[in-house]
Design a protein around this motif. Structure first.
Motif, PDB file in Angstrom:
ATOM      1  N   LEU A 491      -8.581   3.676  22.063  1.00 12.47           N
ATOM      2  CA  LEU A 491      -9.451   4.268  23.070  1.00 12.47           C
ATOM      3  C   LEU A 491      -9.678   3.279  24.220  1.00 12.47           C
ATOM      4  O   LEU A 491      -9.576   3.632  25.397  1.00 12.47           O
ATOM      5  N   ARG A 495      -8.416   3.711  28.080  1.00 10.96           N
ATOM      6  CA  ARG A 495      -9.344   3.625  29.205  1.00 10.96           C
ATOM      7  C   ARG A 495      -8.884   2.541  30.193  1.00 10.96           C
ATOM      8  O   ARG A 495      -8.936   2.722  31.405  1.00 10.96           O
ATOM      9  N   ARG A 530     -15.281  -2.631  35.900  1.00 10.76           N
ATOM     10  CA  ARG A 530     -15.056  -1.781  34.722  1.00 10.76           C
ATOM     11  C   ARG A 530     -14.023  -2.426  33.784  1.00 10.76           C
ATOM     12  O   ARG A 530     -14.157  -2.377  32.560  1.00 10.76           O
ATOM     13  N   ALA A 533     -15.763  -5.123  32.040  1.00 12.12           N
ATOM     14  CA  ALA A 533     -16.663  -4.550  31.024  1.00 12.12           C
ATOM     15  C   ALA A 533     -15.882  -4.180  29.764  1.00 12.12           C
ATOM     16  O   ALA A 533     -16.341  -4.416  28.641  1.00 12.12           O
ATOM     17  N   LEU A 534     -14.693  -3.624  29.947  1.00 13.20           N
ATOM     18  CA  LEU A 534     -13.878  -3.258  28.774  1.00 13.20           C
ATOM     19  C   LEU A 534     -13.469  -4.499  27.986  1.00 13.20           C
ATOM     20  O   LEU A 534     -13.462  -4.493  26.755  1.00 13.20           O
ATOM     21  N   LEU A 537     -16.450  -5.550  26.035  1.00  7.28           N
ATOM     22  CA  LEU A 537     -16.685  -4.676  24.882  1.00  7.28           C
ATOM     23  C   LEU A 537     -15.644  -4.932  23.800  1.00  7.28           C
ATOM     24  O   LEU A 537     -15.965  -4.965  22.609  1.00  7.28           O
ATOM     25  N   ARG A 540     -16.785  -8.403  22.357  1.00  5.29           N
ATOM     26  CA  ARG A 540     -18.090  -8.590  21.712  1.00  5.29           C
ATOM     27  C   ARG A 540     -18.555  -7.388  20.887  1.00  5.29           C
ATOM     28  O   ARG A 540     -19.298  -7.541  19.955  1.00  5.29           O
ATOM     29  N   TRP A 541     -18.132  -6.184  21.273  1.00  9.51           N
ATOM     30  CA  TRP A 541     -18.604  -5.007  20.553  1.00  9.51           C
ATOM     31  C   TRP A 541     -17.652  -4.672  19.406  1.00  9.51           C
ATOM     32  O   TRP A 541     -18.065  -4.371  18.302  1.00  9.51           O
TER      33      TRP A 541
ATOM     34  N   ALA B  36     -26.460   3.421  20.676  1.00  6.84           N
ATOM     35  CA  ALA B  36     -25.654   2.195  20.679  1.00  6.84           C
ATOM     36  C   ALA B  36     -26.455   1.105  21.383  1.00  6.84           C
ATOM     37  O   ALA B  36     -26.867   1.283  22.534  1.00  6.84           O
ATOM     38  N   VAL B  37     -26.680   0.012  20.692  1.00  6.99           N
ATOM     39  CA  VAL B  37     -27.497  -1.058  21.273  1.00  6.99           C
ATOM     40  C   VAL B  37     -26.626  -2.272  21.603  1.00  6.99           C
ATOM     41  O   VAL B  37     -25.910  -2.786  20.741  1.00  6.99           O
ATOM     42  N   LEU B  38     -26.678  -2.667  22.855  1.00  5.88           N
ATOM     43  CA  LEU B  38     -26.022  -3.913  23.263  1.00  5.88           C
ATOM     44  C   LEU B  38     -27.042  -5.020  23.003  1.00  5.88           C
ATOM     45  O   LEU B  38     -27.981  -5.209  23.771  1.00  5.88           O
ATOM     46  N   PHE B  43     -24.911  -9.704  24.300  1.00  2.07           N
ATOM     47  CA  PHE B  43     -24.798  -9.241  25.683  1.00  2.07           C
ATOM     48  C   PHE B  43     -25.950  -9.746  26.567  1.00  2.07           C
ATOM     49  O   PHE B  43     -26.093  -9.313  27.700  1.00  2.07           O
ATOM     50  N   THR B  49     -25.866  -6.147  37.230  1.00  2.00           N
ATOM     51  CA  THR B  49     -24.735  -5.291  37.605  1.00  2.00           C
ATOM     52  C   THR B  49     -23.774  -5.134  36.436  1.00  2.00           C
ATOM     53  O   THR B  49     -23.393  -4.020  36.059  1.00  2.00           O
ATOM     54  N   MET B  50     -23.385  -6.265  35.864  1.00  2.00           N
ATOM     55  CA  MET B  50     -22.394  -6.232  34.777  1.00  2.00           C
ATOM     56  C   MET B  50     -22.948  -5.498  33.564  1.00  2.00           C
ATOM     57  O   MET B  50     -22.236  -4.736  32.898  1.00  2.00           O
ATOM     58  N   VAL B  53     -22.639  -1.830  34.156  1.00  2.00           N
ATOM     59  CA  VAL B  53     -21.256  -1.325  34.026  1.00  2.00           C
ATOM     60  C   VAL B  53     -20.845  -1.292  32.555  1.00  2.00           C
ATOM     61  O   VAL B  53     -20.191  -0.340  32.104  1.00  2.00           O
ATOM     62  N   VAL B  54     -21.239  -2.313  31.801  1.00  2.00           N
ATOM     63  CA  VAL B  54     -20.900  -2.333  30.372  1.00  2.00           C
ATOM     64  C   VAL B  54     -21.548  -1.141  29.666  1.00  2.00           C
ATOM     65  O   VAL B  54     -20.911  -0.457  28.858  1.00  2.00           O
ATOM     66  N   GLN B  56     -22.336   1.730  31.003  1.00  2.00           N
ATOM     67  CA  GLN B  56     -21.621   2.958  31.409  1.00  2.00           C
ATOM     68  C   GLN B  56     -20.293   3.106  30.672  1.00  2.00           C
ATOM     69  O   GLN B  56     -19.935   4.183  30.198  1.00  2.00           O
ATOM     70  N   GLU B  57     -19.568   1.993  30.583  1.00  2.00           N
ATOM     71  CA  GLU B  57     -18.258   2.062  29.918  1.00  2.00           C
ATOM     72  C   GLU B  57     -18.402   2.375  28.434  1.00  2.00           C
ATOM     73  O   GLU B  57     -17.631   3.149  27.875  1.00  2.00           O
ATOM     74  N   LEU B  58     -19.399   1.761  27.804  1.00  2.00           N
ATOM     75  CA  LEU B  58     -19.594   2.024  26.380  1.00  2.00           C
ATOM     76  C   LEU B  58     -19.987   3.491  26.178  1.00  2.00           C
ATOM     77  O   LEU B  58     -19.506   4.151  25.251  1.00  2.00           O
ATOM     78  N   TRP B  60     -19.124   5.985  28.026  1.00  2.00           N
ATOM     79  CA  TRP B  60     -17.901   6.765  28.237  1.00  2.00           C
ATOM     80  C   TRP B  60     -17.030   6.721  26.973  1.00  2.00           C
ATOM     81  O   TRP B  60     -16.546   7.763  26.499  1.00  2.00           O
ATOM     82  N   LEU B  61     -16.836   5.531  26.433  1.00  2.00           N
ATOM     83  CA  LEU B  61     -15.973   5.374  25.254  1.00  2.00           C
ATOM     84  C   LEU B  61     -16.554   6.111  24.040  1.00  2.00           C
ATOM     85  O   LEU B  61     -15.830   6.782  23.304  1.00  2.00           O
ATOM     86  N   ALA B  64     -16.202   9.858  24.294  1.00  2.00           N
ATOM     87  CA  ALA B  64     -14.816  10.252  24.005  1.00  2.00           C
ATOM     88  C   ALA B  64     -14.559  10.194  22.506  1.00  2.00           C
ATOM     89  O   ALA B  64     -13.937  11.087  21.921  1.00  2.00           O
ATOM     90  N   GLN B  65     -15.064   9.137  21.882  1.00  2.00           N
ATOM     91  CA  GLN B  65     -14.809   8.988  20.447  1.00  2.00           C
ATOM     92  C   GLN B  65     -15.536  10.074  19.634  1.00  2.00           C
ATOM     93  O   GLN B  65     -14.986  10.606  18.666  1.00  2.00           O
TER      94      GLN B  65
END
Lengths: 574, 138
Positions: A491, A495, A530, A533-534, A537, A540-541, B36-38, B43, B49-50, B53-54, B56-58, B60-61, B64-65
């Motif tokens: 995934l 992305r 972005r 950020a990926l 993630l 770290r995630w 989901a907790v960052l 983090f 800003t970052m 964005v992180v 938002q991306e998480l 989105w992912l 989708a999942q």
């Protein structure tokens, strides 16, 4: 038997040099093919190859000058390494990296220097020069394993980042030790001042040149060949400008660190410049620097093998063993003492014990150590001292490559840090089959449409391909269902690919003039963020936190009863 | 409508547990809230800003999942919602559970440590104690 001499500075032996270079390249290519087939570390195989070549009657004799190594071989090695180091990740772990690199190198310089001085009674300056040069770790062999085994990216950044900075610090410290041996007055205050001036001067030169190339050339020129050539000029130019900076301002004695200039310039281009280029340029840059790095590494590691004489190694065995022991002990102190301290100071970037074991055993020595040792001249240090330092360096490099380099992958697997397991390879195989068969189907369709194949045949073969594609797709789906943990990685990758495609689309829109530059700039920054950020993630995630998979055990329900939390925890403990 | 809260703060083991969380939501015929907790440990160093964005991306992912997993477990119509927050895992879980009025909390096992809480059982016990809700380790 004829002897071929590789001595670039001697124009009279140009043909001989060329022949020797061709032979070395052929040996390197042969060894690369063999090591790939045997799944053996390439750099280790090169050393063994060079070792065998030198033992079989001096087919190729190496006579490399200090200038050749420092000015020609080292800059591209460091520049290529920095191009791939993402600044956000490097910045996140900059504290432990710098602590290891700076304190580790200084400890190595002092402790190993004192050890060889006391054990072998060589001059202090030579002992400290050896302490400095042998503190430079070389991650080439280890990083190759990291890539093939799919270890967490953070571990790669820690190892590569430390190596990069300790290379630079070791070279600066080594240069200071040599200047003292050459008769320069030594005071602690003077050495610290020199260290700071040389280091920060080099970094400033690299950052400025890297910024100029990134923001002016790479951002405004859209030609992969010109842009790639510029980065080549930058790698060597930043080194030369820093080293010879004094000439520009009429002070011949003023030198900055060329190595740190290359590192800073590479980081700037890798993190700023490549974001300003088209996908085509990025791919060209990637391939060009990979090739150059392969060639330079091949030469350096072959030189290591070719330069070693078994009899010298045995004659100096006590010195070599002393050096190996010193290196292993100092590395243990650096990793098992400094790293936990860094983790205590910065708990958010705690480094696990498993990572520490890999950092310890992965502290190989290689090209930089050897290159520096080869620059020590008898005129300054005396022939006997130079020979001893060379043999000790070869011994340590050989030990780390042959012993640590061949066992590090087993350690990584044993610690459970190898990410790319059989399931991931199987997934790649099914994906490749779908891609390949779709390509075959398209080709058949094209031939049918062009009349090269008659319609019925093209249709029949096309249907066969369709069945094969359907089967591979089904296999892929079944594989994912059996191994759901693969989905998260896929995934993120999907992305990432999609965002890169968005970047290309944006560049295309900018070129056609559909949007204003300030709009493009904002969107570019957003897309770059972005991608970062990926990466974060992914690092770290997905990996750092919860490595183990859920067990298949039955779910447990904890009711909010009056039972105290400790006893509940014990009852439900997995 | 009944809601269950699935809590995650990272880790590659979550793919299987998301599947189990959806199955559990199916058993209870409940909507699934995916929190989901960052967490600050991993983090906390990001700038505003970052960090945004992180998040938002998480988001989105994970959406989708969830879509993918709903199809896989045969529950394409199951109501799901993703919430991404940054901060202390336990505090945010308790706050969300109470705010959203959920009926059960789900967590995967094993989990990353939260301070002195090192096992899923310890985290579950703490959550259950603070929210008065049944907490299931998947």
């Amino acid at each position: 038997m004829n002897t071929l001499v590789l001595a670039a500075e001697d124009t009279n032996t140009l043909i001989q040099t060329e022949i020797a270079a061709v032979i070395l390249l052929a040996i390197a290519a042969g060894i690369a093919m063999l090591s790939k087939r045997l799944k053996f570390p390439y750099t280790v195989a090169l050393v063994i190859g060079g070792f065998l070549a030198s033992g079989l009657g001096e087919v190729v004799q190496v006579d490399v000058s200090a200038d050749l190594i420092l000015a020609l071989l080292v800059p591209p090695l460091l520049f290529e390494a920095t191009l791939h180091l993402p600044w956000p990740k490097l910045k996140a772990d900059l504290f432990p990296i710098l602590v290891n690199a700076l304190l580790g190198t200084l400890l190595g310089l002092a402790a190993i220097g004192a050890l060889v001085k006391l054990g072998l009674d060589i001059p202090w300056a030579a002992a400290f020069a050896f302490g400095a040069l042998i503190s430079a770790t070389d991650p080439v062999a280890v990083i190759a394993f990291f890539k093939s085994l799919g270890v967490p990216k953070r571990l790669g950044v820690l190892v590569e980042g430390e190596s990069l900075f300790n290379d630079a610090i070791a070279i600066v410290a080594f240069t200071l030790a040599v200047s003292v041996a050459e008769g320069d007055a030594f005071t602690v205050g003077g050495a610290v001042t020199d260290f700071v001036v040389v280091s920060f001067g080099g970094i400033a030169v690299g950052l400025i040149l890297g910024y100029v190339v990134s923001e002016i050339i790479l951002a405004r020129v859209d030609d992969a060949l010109i842009e790639t050539s510029t980065t080549l000029a930058l790698a060597f130019g930043s080194f030369l400008l820093a080293e010879e900076f004094g000439l520009l301002i009429g002070r011949k004695d003023l030198h900055f660190s060329g190595i740190l200039a290359v590192v800073a310039a590479g980081l700037m281009v890798g993190n700023l410049g490549t974001k300003n280029t088209s996908p085509t340029t990025r791919i060209t840059l990637e391939h060009f620097w990979q090739l150059l790095s392969f060639l330079v590494n091949s030469m350096v590691f072959l030189f290591i093998g070719l330069s070693v004489s078994l009899s010298e190694l045995f004659n100096e065995l006590p010195a070599v063993l002393l050096a190996i022991a010193g290196v292993l002990v100092v590395r243990a102190v650096v990793v098992y003492l400094f790293v936990p301290v860094s983790s205590r100071i910065q708990p958010s970037r705690r480094i696990s014990k498993d990572y520490q074991h890999v950092m310890y055993w992965g502290g190989l020595r290689g090209a930089i150590s050897l290159a520096l040792a080869l620059t020590m001249t008898p005129a300054v240090f005396g022939q006997e001292t130079v020979d001893t330092v060379l043999v000790m360096t070869f011994g340590v490099v050989l030990f780390t490559l042959l012993v640590q380099g061949t066992t590090i992958s087993a350690l990584i697997s044993k610690l459970g840090l190898a990410g790319k397991e059989e399931t991931e390879l199987t997934q790649q195989r099914y994906q490749a089959l779908v891609h390949m068969r779709r390509a075959g189907q398209s080709e058949i369709a094209r031939m049918g449409a062009e009349g090269v194949l008659f319609d019925d045949l093209a249709d029949a073969v096309g249907r066969s391909y369709q069945r094969d594609i359907a089967k591979s797709s089904d296999d892929l789906v079944s594989h994912f269902r059996s191994n759901p943990e693969l989905e998260a990685t896929m995934l993120i990758q999907a992305r990432r690919d999609a965002i890169v495609a968005e970047q290309s689309a944006l560049l295309e829109i900018v070129r056609t003039g559909l949007i204003e530059p300030q709009v493009a700039k904002g969107l570019t920054i957003d897309l770059n963020n972005r991608l970062v950020a990926l990466e974060l993630l992914d690092d770290r995630w997905e990996v750092d936190a919860n490595v183990a998979q859920s067990s298949e055990s039955t779910a447990q329900l904890i009711q909010p009863t009056a039972v105290d939390s400790t006893s509940r925890a014990e009852e439900a403990s997995p | 409508m009944t809601e269950v809260l699935y809590l995650s703060w990272g880790g590659s083991g979550r793919t299987k547990t998301i599947r189990r969380a959806l199955e559990r939501a199916g058993e209870l015929d409940a909507a699934l809230v995916y929190l989901a907790v960052l967490d600050s440990d991993h983090f906390g160093d990001l700038n505003t800003t970052m960090s945004s964005v992180v998040e938002q991306e998480l988001h989105w992912l994970l959406e989708a999942q969830l879509d993918l997993t709903k199809d896989q477990v045969g529950q394409p119509e199951r109501q799901t919602r993703v919430i991404v927050r940054k901060g202390n895992v336990l505090d945010l879980a308790v706050e969300t559970a109470k705010g959203a009025g959920v009926d059960e909390i789900l967590i995967g096992s094993p989990v990353p440590t939260i301070g002195s809480l090192e096992t899923a059982a310890q985290v579950a016990a703490e959550l259950s104690s603070q929210t008065d809700l049944p907490t299931m380790i998947l």
